[in-house]
Design an enzyme around this catalytic site. Structure first.
Site, mmCIF file in Angstrom:
data_model
loop_
_atom_site.group_PDB
_atom_site.id
_atom_site.type_symbol
_atom_site.label_atom_id
_atom_site.label_comp_id
_atom_site.label_asym_id
_atom_site.label_seq_id
_atom_site.Cartn_x
_atom_site.Cartn_y
_atom_site.Cartn_z
ATOM 1 N N ASN A 173 18.573 -2.353 6.469
ATOM 2 C CA ASN A 173 18.781 -2.655 7.803
ATOM 3 C C ASN A 173 17.986 -3.961 8.002
ATOM 4 O OD1 ASN A 173 19.561 0.128 8.491
ATOM 5 N ND2 ASN A 173 17.686 0.689 7.725
ATOM 6 N N GLY A 204 3.027 1.667 7.277
ATOM 7 C CA GLY A 204 1.887 1.763 6.457
ATOM 8 C C GLY A 204 2.069 2.355 4.956
ATOM 9 N N GLU A 205 1.156 2.523 3.965
ATOM 10 C CA GLU A 205 1.256 3.050 2.716
ATOM 11 C C GLU A 205 0.337 4.224 2.673
ATOM 12 O OE1 GLU A 205 1.314 4.500 -0.588
ATOM 13 O OE2 GLU A 205 2.535 2.673 -0.524
ATOM 14 N N CYS A 210 9.573 11.156 11.294
ATOM 15 C CA CYS A 210 9.078 10.123 10.310
ATOM 16 C C CYS A 210 7.629 9.471 10.891
ATOM 17 C CB CYS A 210 10.136 8.825 10.227
ATOM 18 S SG CYS A 210 9.579 7.531 9.431
ATOM 19 N N CYS A 224 0.293 -2.708 8.034
ATOM 20 C CA CYS A 224 0.498 -2.374 6.445
ATOM 21 C C CYS A 224 -0.048 -3.840 5.465
ATOM 22 C CB CYS A 224 2.053 -2.255 6.157
ATOM 23 S SG CYS A 224 1.880 -1.673 4.522
ATOM 24 N N CYS A 273 10.628 -5.694 4.659
ATOM 25 C CA CYS A 273 10.255 -4.619 5.623
ATOM 26 C C CYS A 273 9.552 -5.196 6.754
ATOM 27 C CB CYS A 273 9.493 -3.577 4.792
ATOM 28 S SG CYS A 273 8.589 -2.216 6.018
ATOM 29 N N CYS A 295 15.033 2.814 8.755
ATOM 30 C CA CYS A 295 14.225 2.258 7.699
ATOM 31 C C CYS A 295 13.839 0.968 7.415
ATOM 32 C CB CYS A 295 14.969 2.869 6.145
ATOM 33 S SG CYS A 295 13.932 4.043 5.385
ATOM 34 N N SER A 316 6.093 9.027 1.046
ATOM 35 C CA SER A 316 6.695 8.058 0.384
ATOM 36 C C SER A 316 5.781 6.955 -0.079
ATOM 37 C CB SER A 316 7.662 7.716 1.423
ATOM 38 O OG SER A 316 8.394 6.262 0.823
ATOM 39 N N SER A 360 9.432 4.468 -3.174
ATOM 40 C CA SER A 360 10.216 3.261 -3.085
ATOM 41 C C SER A 360 10.393 2.288 -4.015
ATOM 42 C CB SER A 360 9.647 2.588 -1.757
ATOM 43 O OG SER A 360 9.653 3.372 -0.510
ATOM 44 N N LEU A 361 11.495 2.446 -4.765
ATOM 45 C CA LEU A 361 11.665 1.833 -6.013
ATOM 46 C C LEU A 361 12.423 0.414 -5.763
ATOM 47 C CD1 LEU A 361 11.137 2.283 -9.094
ATOM 48 C CD2 LEU A 361 13.617 3.182 -9.187
ATOM 49 N N HIS A 362 13.641 0.569 -5.287
ATOM 50 C CA HIS A 362 14.384 -0.732 -4.922
ATOM 51 C C HIS A 362 14.691 -1.715 -5.888
ATOM 52 C CE1 HIS A 362 13.442 1.144 -1.280
ATOM 53 N NE2 HIS A 362 12.250 0.530 -1.030
ATOM 54 N N CYS A 418 6.021 -5.850 1.677
ATOM 55 C CA CYS A 418 7.046 -5.735 1.015
ATOM 56 C C CYS A 418 8.181 -6.945 1.687
ATOM 57 C CB CYS A 418 7.732 -4.697 0.979
ATOM 58 S SG CYS A 418 6.673 -3.400 0.254
ATOM 59 N N GLU A 446 4.127 3.228 15.475
ATOM 60 C CA GLU A 446 5.453 4.142 15.577
ATOM 61 C C GLU A 446 5.855 5.051 14.870
ATOM 62 O OE1 GLU A 446 7.850 -0.094 17.628
ATOM 63 O OE2 GLU A 446 8.503 0.548 15.361
#
Length: 350
Positions: free
Chosen positions: A297, A166-167, A108, A115, A122, A340, A198, A221-223, A119, A95
């Site tokens: 989200n 994905g990473e 994006c 992935c 996600c 996201c 990212s 992406s810290l969070h 996480c 996507e």
């Protein structure tokens, strides 16, 4: 000749293409013409290459194939965001999203089918990683999303973010090759500074980006700026602690002089307190940076909830008071699961 023996022409460098053409008894300059067709004009068929002789086009068809991604379906959100699923040559689906705002058109894009990072917040993290994308499959998403921007809004893409499925740093070579083709004068000729990659934070690969002196932007992406909390939501942190990441980011900055963007989703009752903001502000001292606070989200598979609006505001104000450039990013495309962390292949039943 069965397709199994055909080479994907876009997997070749210009030099490799030149040597294949001379093997075929063709002049080397033809390689440049073909390269422009596949990377500048995004040709998907040898018959489109009108400045090549019909004989050469037939010879190319005998030896090469152009595997390309196609839009499978698209949905347009109330806020004009467009989410698309793309079908790849082997039937896998990924996507990508077009995010229009008053001052920019952002694509994006995904870097993997699924992935491997799991996480917890996600949707893509709940899928398996089937494979890495090839450079041309990442490039195709940009071409197709750019077409959507022009067809729907009359404006070409201004920015690209590698923030889809994905990473990207676990698909390092193809991610970098796709960016090389997107930014090359004989490719799409976009400025590297308009591209952001990212990562969930793979210290060793962040250092490699520094060694390669990349010119695009890096977002992390810290969070959570606290190992215990980050381990809970991002298992990758167990092998890539905040200390290891800080060290890698200092290394990256020393070699590229490119400031970092930290992405921070504020979860209700998890990382939304003043103490969390203080830990984040402290982490921000390692390298020049800015912070994007992202609305969460919710997804069906996880029980995280977005923090209260006033909590988010207080959090952002604290960071700003510490002199940290902080943006609060409102969610886009939420109603079509394009926001996201929501990308997971859910087919709409017609």
């Amino acid at each position: 000749m069965g397709t199994a023996t055909l080479t994907d022409i876009r997997s070749l460098t210009l030099e490799q293409l030149k040597s294949q053409l001379s093997e075929m008894g063709e002049q080397a300059f033809r390689a440049k013409q073909i390269y422009e067709w596949i990377w500048q004009k995004a040709a998907t068929d040898f018959d489109q290459m009108s400045n090549l002789s019909k004989v050469l086009r037939e010879k190319l068809k005998e030896r090469f194939i152009i595997n390309y991604a196609q839009v499978k379906q698209s949905q347009i959100s109330n806020d004009k965001t467009i989410k698309s699923s793309f079908v790849l040559f082997d039937g896998n689906i990924i996507e990508g999203v077009l995010i229009p705002t008053p001052d920019r058109m952002t694509a994006c894009v995904s870097s993997q089918v699924g992935c491997s990072l799991t996480c917890k917040f996600c949707a893509t993290g709940y899928m398996d990683r089937k494979r890495n994308l090839n450079a041309d499959e990442i490039y195709d998403q940009v071409v197709l999303i750019n077409k959507q921007a022009e067809d729907n809004y009359g404006i070409p893409l201004t920015n690209i973010v590698y923030m889809g499925m994905g990473e990207p740093l676990l698909n390092y070579a193809h991610t970098l090759k796709s960016i090389e083709r997107i930014t090359a004068p004989d490719g799409l000729n976009m400025a590297a500074k308009r591209i952001t990659v990212s990562t969930a934070g793979i210290a060793k690969m962040i250092k490699k980006l520094g060694d390669d002196q990349v010119r695009f932007n890096l977002a992390l992406s810290l969070h959570a700026a606290n190992d215990e909390k980050r381990n809970q939501i991002m298992p990758i942190n167990e092998q890539n602690s905040l200390e290891a990441l800080a060290d890698a980011l200092r290394y990256f900055y020393a070699r590229t002089k490119s400031p970092i963007t930290y992405e921070y989703i504020v979860f209700h009752h998890f990382n939304d307190e003043l103490q969390d903001a203080k830990e984040l502000a402290k982490f921000c001292k390692h390298v020049p940076c800015k912070v994007n606070i992202i609305e969460y989200n919710p997804i069906e598979l996880a029980d995280f909830v977005n923090a209260d609006v006033d909590k988010i505001e207080t959090f952002a104000e604290y960071l700003r008071a510490q002199g940290i450039v902080t943006n609060v990013r409102r969610s886009r495309g939420k109603d079509i699961d394009a926001a996201c962390g929501q990308l997971a292949i859910k087919e709409k039943s017609n």
